[in-house]
Motif scaffolding. Structure first.
Motif, PDB file in Angstrom:
ATOM      1  N   LEU A 143       0.822  -1.208   0.000  1.00  0.00           N
ATOM      2  CA  LEU A 143       0.000   0.000   0.000  1.00  0.00           C
ATOM      3  C   LEU A 143       0.856   1.259   0.000  1.00  0.00           C
ATOM      4  CD1 LEU A 143      -3.047  -0.718   2.322  1.00  0.00           C
ATOM      5  CD2 LEU A 143      -2.787  -1.044  -0.119  1.00  0.00           C
ATOM      6  N   VAL A 144       2.098   1.152  -0.440  1.00  0.00           N
ATOM      7  CA  VAL A 144       3.000   2.295  -0.348  1.00  0.00           C
ATOM      8  C   VAL A 144       2.461   3.487  -1.125  1.00  0.00           C
ATOM      9  CG1 VAL A 144       4.467   1.542  -2.268  1.00  0.00           C
ATOM     10  CG2 VAL A 144       5.400   3.024  -0.476  1.00  0.00           C
ATOM     11  N   TYR A 145       1.697   3.254  -2.179  1.00  0.00           N
ATOM     12  CA  TYR A 145       1.138   4.363  -2.953  1.00  0.00           C
ATOM     13  C   TYR A 145      -0.355   4.529  -2.699  1.00  0.00           C
ATOM     14  CZ  TYR A 145       5.643   4.399  -5.238  1.00  0.00           C
ATOM     15  OH  TYR A 145       6.986   4.470  -5.478  1.00  0.00           O
ATOM     16  N   TYR A 146      -0.774   4.123  -1.511  1.00  0.00           N
ATOM     17  CA  TYR A 146      -2.165   4.244  -1.099  1.00  0.00           C
ATOM     18  C   TYR A 146      -2.287   5.143   0.131  1.00  0.00           C
ATOM     19  CZ  TYR A 146      -4.214   0.611  -4.060  1.00  0.00           C
ATOM     20  OH  TYR A 146      -4.701  -0.104  -5.129  1.00  0.00           O
ATOM     21  N   ALA A 147      -3.498   5.538   0.403  1.00  0.00           N
ATOM     22  CA  ALA A 147      -3.855   6.145   1.677  1.00  0.00           C
ATOM     23  C   ALA A 147      -4.818   5.217   2.394  1.00  0.00           C
ATOM     24  CB  ALA A 147      -4.504   7.500   1.466  1.00  0.00           C
ATOM     25  N   TYR A 151     -16.427   1.249  13.478  1.00  0.00           N
ATOM     26  CA  TYR A 151     -15.267   1.913  12.887  1.00  0.00           C
ATOM     27  C   TYR A 151     -14.728   1.049  11.750  1.00  0.00           C
ATOM     28  CZ  TYR A 151     -15.254   5.405  16.558  1.00  0.00           C
ATOM     29  OH  TYR A 151     -15.593   6.449  17.386  1.00  0.00           O
ATOM     30  N   PHE A 152     -14.571   1.667  10.599  1.00  0.00           N
ATOM     31  CA  PHE A 152     -14.094   0.984   9.401  1.00  0.00           C
ATOM     32  C   PHE A 152     -12.750   1.563   8.972  1.00  0.00           C
ATOM     33  CE2 PHE A 152     -18.071  -1.105   8.252  1.00  0.00           C
ATOM     34  CZ  PHE A 152     -19.025  -0.298   8.837  1.00  0.00           C
ATOM     35  N   CYS A 153     -11.884   0.710   8.469  1.00  0.00           N
ATOM     36  CA  CYS A 153     -10.730   1.238   7.769  1.00  0.00           C
ATOM     37  C   CYS A 153     -10.917   0.995   6.271  1.00  0.00           C
ATOM     38  CB  CYS A 153      -9.420   0.659   8.269  1.00  0.00           C
ATOM     39  SG  CYS A 153      -9.143  -1.084   7.953  1.00  0.00           S
ATOM     40  N   ALA A 154     -10.311   1.863   5.492  1.00  0.00           N
ATOM     41  CA  ALA A 154     -10.477   1.823   4.053  1.00  0.00           C
ATOM     42  C   ALA A 154      -9.178   2.259   3.390  1.00  0.00           C
ATOM     43  CB  ALA A 154     -11.620   2.733   3.627  1.00  0.00           C
ATOM     44  N   ALA A 155      -8.959   1.789   2.182  1.00  0.00           N
ATOM     45  CA  ALA A 155      -7.755   2.143   1.425  1.00  0.00           C
ATOM     46  C   ALA A 155      -8.123   2.613   0.031  1.00  0.00           C
ATOM     47  CB  ALA A 155      -6.807   0.945   1.338  1.00  0.00           C
ATOM     48  N   SER A 213     -15.534   9.172   1.396  1.00  0.00           N
ATOM     49  CA  SER A 213     -15.597   7.710   1.330  1.00  0.00           C
ATOM     50  C   SER A 213     -15.555   7.192  -0.097  1.00  0.00           C
ATOM     51  CB  SER A 213     -16.845   7.204   2.044  1.00  0.00           C
ATOM     52  OG  SER A 213     -18.020   7.745   1.483  1.00  0.00           O
ATOM     53  N   ALA A 214     -16.074   7.966  -1.050  1.00  0.00           N
ATOM     54  CA  ALA A 214     -16.107   7.508  -2.432  1.00  0.00           C
ATOM     55  C   ALA A 214     -14.710   7.356  -3.026  1.00  0.00           C
ATOM     56  CB  ALA A 214     -16.927   8.460  -3.284  1.00  0.00           C
ATOM     57  N   GLU A 215     -13.703   7.972  -2.399  1.00  0.00           N
ATOM     58  CA  GLU A 215     -12.344   7.903  -2.929  1.00  0.00           C
ATOM     59  C   GLU A 215     -11.603   6.659  -2.447  1.00  0.00           C
ATOM     60  OE1 GLU A 215     -11.019  11.733  -1.620  1.00  0.00           O
ATOM     61  OE2 GLU A 215     -11.623  12.708  -3.480  1.00  0.00           O
ATOM     62  N   TYR A 216     -12.242   5.863  -1.624  1.00  0.00           N
ATOM     63  CA  TYR A 216     -11.633   4.640  -1.092  1.00  0.00           C
ATOM     64  C   TYR A 216     -12.354   3.434  -1.682  1.00  0.00           C
ATOM     65  CZ  TYR A 216      -9.400   7.820   2.131  1.00  0.00           C
ATOM     66  OH  TYR A 216      -8.650   8.841   2.661  1.00  0.00           O
ATOM     67  N   ASN A 217     -11.602   2.523  -2.253  1.00  0.00           N
ATOM     68  CA  ASN A 217     -12.239   1.402  -2.927  1.00  0.00           C
ATOM     69  C   ASN A 217     -12.016   0.056  -2.258  1.00  0.00           C
ATOM     70  OD1 ASN A 217      -9.573   1.747  -3.704  1.00  0.00           O
ATOM     71  ND2 ASN A 217      -9.865   0.970  -5.768  1.00  0.00           N
ATOM     72  N   PHE A 218     -11.302   0.024  -1.149  1.00  0.00           N
ATOM     73  CA  PHE A 218     -11.167  -1.210  -0.373  1.00  0.00           C
ATOM     74  C   PHE A 218     -11.602  -0.906   1.065  1.00  0.00           C
ATOM     75  CE2 PHE A 218      -9.085  -3.766  -3.492  1.00  0.00           C
ATOM     76  CZ  PHE A 218      -8.296  -2.906  -4.237  1.00  0.00           C
ATOM     77  N   TRP A 219     -12.437  -1.762   1.609  1.00  0.00           N
ATOM     78  CA  TRP A 219     -13.002  -1.537   2.934  1.00  0.00           C
ATOM     79  C   TRP A 219     -12.909  -2.797   3.770  1.00  0.00           C
ATOM     80  CZ3 TRP A 219     -15.238   3.055   4.708  1.00  0.00           C
ATOM     81  CH2 TRP A 219     -15.330   4.072   3.751  1.00  0.00           C
TER      82      TRP A 219
END
Length: 130
Positions: free
Chosen positions: A29-33, A94-98, A114-120
């Motif tokens: 995930l180095v290029y993820y948030a 509480y959810f984490c997302a990437a 939230s729409a900018e995160y595609n993994f939950w």
């Protein structure tokens, strides 16, 4: 396939601290948030905080500043959410997302949409009650 797993949710009394973990696997995930969101019963999902994995920079929702802190480990496989002085209003799942940095235009740094995160992940329940 990226998999996100939250842990650390619990039933706690007001005023205490709690730390949540989000562990991810599948690819780097180095290029993820990675972000934390929360959703209380009957409410919309709201953003808490996010971290850009590549440099550790963070962004916090104004309402969370001072009590909640997001951080990542050196191995870049786990993101934490430290929550202090919890109140009943913090009760939520509480959810984490990437999401990849390309989703966060124009500067590729995370925001809390939230729409900018595609993994939950599946979420972890935090209940604050006396």
């Amino acid at each position: 396939q990226l998999v996100l797993v939250e842990s650390g949710g619990d039933l706690v009394q007001p005023g205490v601290s709690l730390s949540l973990s989000c562990t991810f696997s599948g690819f780097s995930l180095v290029y993820y948030a990675v972000a934390w969101f929360r959703q209380a019963s009957g409410n919309e999902r709201e953003g808490v905080s996010c971290i850009n994995i590549r440099d550790g920079s963070t962004y916090d929702a104004d309402s969370m500043k001072g009590r909640f802190t997001i951080s990542g480990d050196n191995a870049k496989t786990t993101v934490y959410l430290q929550m202090n002085n919890l109140t009943p209003d913090d009760t939520a799942v509480y959810f984490c997302a990437a999401g990849p940095r390309e989703h966060f235009s124009p500067n590729n740094y995370c925001r809390l949409r939230s729409a900018e995160y595609n993994f939950w992940g599946q979420g972890t329940q935090v209940t604050v009650s006396s």
